[in-house]
Design a protein around this motif. Structure first.
Motif, short mmCIF file in Angstrom:
data_model
loop_
_atom_site.label_atom_id
_atom_site.label_comp_id
_atom_site.label_asym_id
_atom_site.label_seq_id
_atom_site.Cartn_x
_atom_site.Cartn_y
_atom_site.Cartn_z
N LYS A 99 0.82 -1.21 0.00
CA LYS A 99 0.00 0.00 0.00
C LYS A 99 0.85 1.26 0.00
O LYS A 99 0.42 2.31 -0.50
CB LYS A 99 -0.93 -0.02 1.21
CG LYS A 99 -1.97 1.10 1.18
CD LYS A 99 -2.96 0.96 2.33
CE LYS A 99 -4.03 2.03 2.25
NZ LYS A 99 -5.01 1.92 3.34
N LEU B 21 -0.02 3.61 -6.24
CA LEU B 21 -0.82 4.81 -6.41
C LEU B 21 -2.21 4.57 -5.81
O LEU B 21 -2.81 3.53 -6.08
CB LEU B 21 -0.93 5.15 -7.90
CG LEU B 21 -1.45 6.55 -8.25
CD1 LEU B 21 -0.42 7.61 -7.87
CD2 LEU B 21 -1.74 6.64 -9.75
N PRO B 22 -2.71 5.47 -5.00
CA PRO B 22 -4.00 5.24 -4.32
C PRO B 22 -5.12 4.81 -5.28
O PRO B 22 -5.94 3.97 -4.92
CB PRO B 22 -4.30 6.60 -3.67
CG PRO B 22 -2.94 7.18 -3.42
CD PRO B 22 -2.10 6.75 -4.56
N GLU B 23 -5.14 5.39 -6.47
CA GLU B 23 -6.20 5.03 -7.41
C GLU B 23 -6.12 3.57 -7.83
O GLU B 23 -7.14 2.96 -8.21
CB GLU B 23 -6.12 5.91 -8.66
CG GLU B 23 -6.50 7.38 -8.42
CD GLU B 23 -5.32 8.21 -7.94
OE1 GLU B 23 -4.33 7.60 -7.47
OE2 GLU B 23 -5.40 9.44 -8.03
N ASP B 24 -4.92 2.97 -7.79
CA ASP B 24 -4.76 1.58 -8.21
C ASP B 24 -4.73 0.60 -7.05
O ASP B 24 -4.67 -0.62 -7.26
CB ASP B 24 -3.45 1.43 -9.02
CG ASP B 24 -3.54 2.09 -10.38
OD1 ASP B 24 -4.61 2.67 -10.69
OD2 ASP B 24 -2.55 2.03 -11.14
N TRP B 25 -4.75 1.11 -5.81
CA TRP B 25 -4.64 0.22 -4.66
C TRP B 25 -5.77 -0.81 -4.58
O TRP B 25 -5.52 -1.98 -4.24
CB TRP B 25 -4.55 1.02 -3.37
CG TRP B 25 -4.64 0.18 -2.13
CD1 TRP B 25 -5.56 0.23 -1.14
CD2 TRP B 25 -3.74 -0.88 -1.76
NE1 TRP B 25 -5.33 -0.71 -0.19
CE2 TRP B 25 -4.20 -1.42 -0.54
CE3 TRP B 25 -2.60 -1.42 -2.33
CZ2 TRP B 25 -3.57 -2.47 0.10
CZ3 TRP B 25 -1.97 -2.47 -1.69
CH2 TRP B 25 -2.44 -2.97 -0.50
N PRO B 26 -7.03 -0.45 -4.88
CA PRO B 26 -8.10 -1.47 -4.76
C PRO B 26 -7.83 -2.72 -5.59
O PRO B 26 -8.04 -3.84 -5.10
CB PRO B 26 -9.35 -0.72 -5.26
CG PRO B 26 -9.06 0.72 -4.95
CD PRO B 26 -7.60 0.88 -5.19
N PHE C 251 0.20 -2.21 -12.68
CA PHE C 251 -0.43 -1.10 -11.98
C PHE C 251 0.55 0.07 -11.92
O PHE C 251 1.71 -0.05 -12.34
CB PHE C 251 -0.90 -1.50 -10.57
CG PHE C 251 0.22 -1.95 -9.66
CD1 PHE C 251 0.95 -1.04 -8.90
CD2 PHE C 251 0.54 -3.30 -9.56
CE1 PHE C 251 1.97 -1.45 -8.07
CE2 PHE C 251 1.56 -3.73 -8.74
CZ PHE C 251 2.28 -2.80 -7.99
N ARG C 252 0.08 1.18 -11.39
CA ARG C 252 0.93 2.36 -11.27
C ARG C 252 1.50 2.43 -9.86
O ARG C 252 0.75 2.40 -8.87
CB ARG C 252 0.15 3.62 -11.59
CG ARG C 252 -0.22 3.76 -13.06
CD ARG C 252 -1.15 4.92 -13.30
NE ARG C 252 -2.45 4.68 -12.68
CZ ARG C 252 -3.43 5.56 -12.65
NH1 ARG C 252 -3.27 6.76 -13.19
NH2 ARG C 252 -4.58 5.26 -12.08
#
Length: 733
Positions: A265, A269-274, A295-296
């Motif tokens: 985590k 990148l927060p947008e790709d964490w899920p 992912f980023r």
């Protein structure tokens, strides 16, 4: 519950065994049979009972002792049998360090029999292992020995005094040697006194080799991962339980900043964490064994990067975990994007290219055709794909004859790797029509091997038409240039002639003025004397000759004066046909005497022109006299007038004879003053020069055409309207 009857005999037996054991060495063996603890647990009870019921104990003691002795001996034999058949090599020493047990496994390991070893002391048990008498691990049960411990790779002592050690013994198995795991335990009596020790020696060579292989494999793995450019990780409970330097470096961390402290985590990148979290869960829960996705990532400095991971489910410390690799693909992604952009640009270039482009394989089968090629040929690519190039569009020559494929430069490109440039060919359309092209055929070569060819062609049909028009225009231009060059050359010559004539005119003016007055006096006296002469006076002929020649000199002076008069001549609206008619009447007599026919072709309705009548008549007379001189044996003299088609806005006078013509080499000089080909006394060389000056002063132009044996044509062009300034146009011979 125990009854009294049974309880007392049991106490008696226990008491008797305790007494006998105290007197024998059997106590050193009984612990292995579990007897000691069973007997000693109720010793206090036995003593109490002995004190209470002594009479009973004496009687039973003798009987119990005999029974216990037999049982002890049986237990001792049983213990030795157990030791004998233990799978681990085992020996036992007593408190005096003498060997009391040496089992079969040890005999096999050391090559020393039990018979040779039992009863031996003074560290004899060390010789089969180390070739000398010295303390070994079993001797450490009684106390520490630093020097002895140093001989072992590993030594561990537990709270109950048991020692564990590892060592390589080269003399075992007949010198083959073996790694062994040694366990030594003290033997104590019920009071805790040491009465011996037991040592088990287990051959761990195979395990050791397996461990070494494992360690070697682990070392290789470690070196591989530590030096790898690819990030390696093990994630458990949201934390990197392991990661190599490459993974830390990818995200801009030092290894100690991320190892065991941060988790996925922290670097996603927060947008790709899920999506990353979900994929970790799937593998940890066993829904999938492995996943490969991208992912980023987020570096320590906040920079966003593209990464690709391949991870699979594993176990670490008995718990599910995810192990895998991670690769920074930012550069690759950019290269892929650049490649896609380049491919798109290439596609657009090929699509937008005005030239037709066709790609073929080594069999001449069409692999590619851009839109320009399709438009020019009238074929859709789907119709062309897989078809042979030559029969489709290059089968016939421009003259209609068949075009053998072996002679085709396109064919040579993909069969002989020959490059060609063809500037004038035709290709054939789907509808059977053809068009001119310029094309190049180049082989496609990869790794030194021809894989096909690229044909690039341009429709030059319009260019061919333009080239034809240009060639036509060039031909016309060349003619015009030649004509204009001739005109300019003639004009230059006339300019030079004009300058000469100007100089001659100035000279003539001076001469004319100087001789005009004397000529007048001579003529006056000659004419006066002629009138006074009587008929048949002998002086008459000389005087008349003087008069005649003086008049000729006077006419010559008048012609010379033309060159000296630069002022504008007096003009009137002149009917050119009328003026020429009057002049022709003056030459008819001479023409008849020479047998020359005069033909008049005078156009009617000609406009009047601004001109001096006398001067125009003089030009006609001079030209006519020259023509008559050129036809001493007769001929035809044609006089024509007309509106000029060659020079609009001009009246054209043409004087043409059928005389001997003027030689080409002297044509440029015919207008020079005093130039003549006539005999001396028959011409002054001023006739044509005077004509040129008169025409020039009327702002007109004079042209001449002559060929030896065919005659001569003089054309005079006079403007219908008066010019504002004198023309500099020069005559064209």
């Amino acid at each position: 519950m125990k009854t009294t009857k049974n309880y007392f005999p049991l106490l008696a037996v226990k008491l008797a065994v305790l007494v006998l054991l105290a007197e024998t060495a059997i106590m050193g063996v009984l612990p292995f049979l579990g007897i000691r603890s069973a007997l000693l647990e109720n010793t206090a009870d036995a003593v109490l009972l002995v004190l209470v019921v002594t009479p009973f104990l004496v009687r039973w003691a003798l009987q119990a002792a005999r029974m216990v002795g037999e049982e002890v001996e049986a237990s001792r034999r049983q213990l030795l049998d157990i030791i004998e058949f233990l799978p681990d090599a085992t020996f036992v020493i007593d408190s005096g360090k003498k060997v009391i047990a040496w089992n079969r496994a040890l005999e096999k390991m050391t090559g020393v029999s039990k018979k040779e070893m039992v009863g031996k002391g003074d560290y004899a048990y060390a010789v089969p292992f180390h070739g000398e008498r010295r303390p070994i691990i079993i001797d450490l049960v009684s106390g520490q020995d630093t020097e002895t411990e140093k001989r072992y790779k590993y030594v561990k002592r537990t709270a109950d005094g048991t020692l564990y050690a590892e060592i390589f013994v080269p003399s075992l198995y007949g010198g083959k040697g073996a790694y062994v795991w040694v366990t030594a335990s003290p033997l104590r009596d019920g009071a805790g006194n040491l009465y011996g020790a037991i040592e088990s020696v287990r051959d761990i060579t195979e395990r050791k080799r397996a461990e070494e292989k494992i360690l070697e494999s682990e070392d290789k793995f470690r070196n591989l991962t530590e030096k790898s450019m690819v990030g390696v990780y093990l994630v458990q409970d949201g934390v990197f339980k392991y990661c190599n330097p490459a993974l830390a470096g990818i995200f801009g961390f030092e290894l100690d900043e991320i190892f065991g402290k941060k988790g996925p985590k922290d670097v996603v990148l927060p947008e790709d964490w899920p999506i990353v979290m979900e994929n970790l869960r799937k593998r940890s829960d066993g829904e999938v064994e492995s996943l490969n996705y991208g992912f980023r990532g987020l570096k320590k400095n906040g920079e966003v990067i593209d990464v690709e991971v391949y991870g699979s489910r594993t176990f670490y410390d008995g718990k599910p975990a995810v192990i895998g690799t991670l690769l920074d693909i930012t550069g690759r992604k950019r290269m892929e994007e650049a490649l896609r952009d380049a491919e798109e640009r290439s596609r657009l270039i090929l699509k937008s290219a005005g030239d037709g482009i066709i790609g073929v394989d080594t069999d001449g089968l069409i692999l590619f055709a851009n839109e320009s090629a399709q438009d020019m040929l009238g074929w859709k690519f789907e119709e062309m794909r897989g078809k042979r190039l030559h029969p489709l569009m290059h089968h016939t020559r421009p003259d209609g004859s068949p075009y053998p494929v072996q002679e085709c430069p396109m064919y040579e490109a993909f069969t002989l790797s020959k490059e060609s440039q063809v500037d004038n060919e035709i290709l054939w359309r789907k509808d059977g029509s053809s068009f001119f092209v310029i094309y190049s055929a180049r082989p496609m070569i990869r790794n030194g091997r021809t894989e096909g060819a690229v044909i690039t062609f341009k429709d030059i049909t319009e260019r061919k038409k333009i080239e034809l028009e240009i060639r036509t225009l060039n031909a016309e231009l060349e003619v015009r240039v030649e004509q204009r060059t001739a005109e300019l050359r003639s004009a230059q010559e006339r300019l030079i002639q004009s300058e000469k004539m100007s100089a001659v005119g100035q000279l003539a003016a001076g001469v004319a003025h100087e001789i005009n007055n004397p000529l007048g006096i001579i003529l006056g006296f000659a004419q006066g004397l002629v009138k006074r002469l009587k008929e048949n006076d002998p002086a008459g002929m000389p005087l008349r000759s003087i008069e005649r020649e003086t008049l000729r000199c006077k006419d010559l002076v008048q012609e010379l004066l033309i060159f000296s008069r630069s002022s504008k001549i007096e003009e009137e609206d002149l009917d050119i046909n009328e003026a020429l008619g009057g002049a022709l009447s003056l030459i008819f007599a001479r023409a008849r005497t020479q047998g020359v026919e005069i033909v008049r072709e005078l156009s009617q309705g000609l406009p009047t022109i601004p001109a001096n009548k006398g001067k125009i008549q003089q030009t006609l007379i001079n030209l006519a006299n020259n023509s008559l001189d050129a036809m001493p044996a007769g001929g035809t003299l044609t006089i024509r007038t007309a509106l000029s088609l060659k020079r609009p806005g001009h009246v054209e006078i043409r004087v043409q004879d059928t005389g001997h013509g003027i030689p080409k080499e002297i044509q440029p000089r015919v207008l020079e003053p005093f130039f003549t080909t006539k005999e001396v006394g028959k011409g002054t060389g001023l006739g044509l020069a005077v004509v040129y000056e008169i025409v020039k002063k009327h702002n007109g132009s004079l042209e001449m055409e002559s060929a030896e044996g065919k005659g001569t044509l003089f054309s005079i062009f006079l403007p219908i309207k008066a010019a504002k300034a004198p023309s500099d146009r020069q005559p064209t011979p």
